[in-house]
Design an enzyme around this catalytic site. Sequence first.
Site, PDB file in Angstrom:
ATOM      1  N   CYS A  11      -2.603   0.185   1.775  1.00  0.00           N
ATOM      2  CA  CYS A  11      -3.543  -0.835   1.304  1.00  0.00           C
ATOM      3  C   CYS A  11      -3.220  -2.190   1.941  1.00  0.00           C
ATOM      4  CB  CYS A  11      -3.528  -0.871  -0.223  1.00  0.00           C
ATOM      5  SG  CYS A  11      -5.000  -1.646  -0.920  1.00  0.00           S
ATOM      6  N   HIS A  52      -3.949   5.031  -2.151  1.00  0.00           N
ATOM      7  CA  HIS A  52      -2.603   4.826  -2.708  1.00  0.00           C
ATOM      8  C   HIS A  52      -1.918   6.146  -3.052  1.00  0.00           C
ATOM      9  CE1 HIS A  52      -2.626   0.435  -3.299  1.00  0.00           C
ATOM     10  NE2 HIS A  52      -3.924   0.583  -3.416  1.00  0.00           N
ATOM     11  N   GLU A  91       1.170   6.549  -3.763  1.00  0.00           N
ATOM     12  CA  GLU A  91       2.189   6.297  -4.804  1.00  0.00           C
ATOM     13  C   GLU A  91       1.578   6.281  -6.207  1.00  0.00           C
ATOM     14  OE1 GLU A  91       0.706   4.054  -3.123  1.00  0.00           O
ATOM     15  OE2 GLU A  91       0.625   2.138  -4.182  1.00  0.00           O
TER      16      GLU A  91
END
Lengths: 230, 77
Positions: free
Chosen positions: A86, A193, A195
């Site tokens: 990002c 994302h 994570e």
Amino acid sequence: MKVAVLQFPGSNCDWDAEHAVRDVLGISAHRVWHKDSLPGETEAVIVPGGFSFGDYLRCGAIARFSPITNDLKKFAENGGQVLGICNGFQILCEAGLLPGALIRNECMEFRCLNQSLKVEQSNERFNPTTLGATLSLPIAHGEGNYRVKDSILTEIEDHGLVFLRYLENPNGSMNDIAGLRNREGNVYGMMPHPERAVESYHPSLDGLSVLKAFFAPLLSSRAVELSSKG
Amino acid sequence: MVFVSPKSTVLDPQGAAVEQAMKSLGHSSVKGVRVGKTITFEIGDEDTPQARSKIGELCDGLLCNPVIEDYRYEIIE
């Protein structure tokens, strides 16, 4: 120290990235402040998401001048593994580690949703066999619209540097590009994302396979027993 | 005074949204709206070739991303 998660003022996915790497994948990871040096024992770097320096001027433009970004460039030039997520992707583009730039979403809206993605045959780590044909990962950005001049876009496609594409393009990105790597195969940038997709309470567990693919060189050298999760 | 604007070849979603709003205001003939930014600063120098090269360095190195933006500047003494 194995994995360094960079921390700029305004980074806000740094703890999540550290958690995913350290607690879920079981690889030693630490956050490193942008004014500090990259520790010598660093084996991989994550440039996390967020709003470094408030996104002032352009996303990622000011982070390029942080002391750690010089270390990051040297690390990458020496073949070090780098993943920008990002805002981290935006920083890698501003720093010249990946081509192009990310501009305002075509729809002018901040897009925050679980995004379906197509996995491309990019290299031995990132391909439909290792990751699955499609993934669902959270996206959350206002400036994810990938732009680059046509001649470079052709080069990107000719060399299979796109490893993820949006299935329903949320931001107007050229060629539906969601994730891109360099030719050497050590610098990766992506808007989704991973994570945020590693725990059972997350909307998906697809981030695990992406992170495992990224960390494959670290993992294989150590025969780390991966969690069976995902 | 530095003017940074999106390259003509790069799509400008902000400009497109503003253009739509201008049309909503009744100005249907408006077209080609681009939204950029203005950056003003003091450089503590007269208008010399050295000052211009300093401004060029600032624009190329930080204020403008040549992948997506163009710039021009005016020196006001």
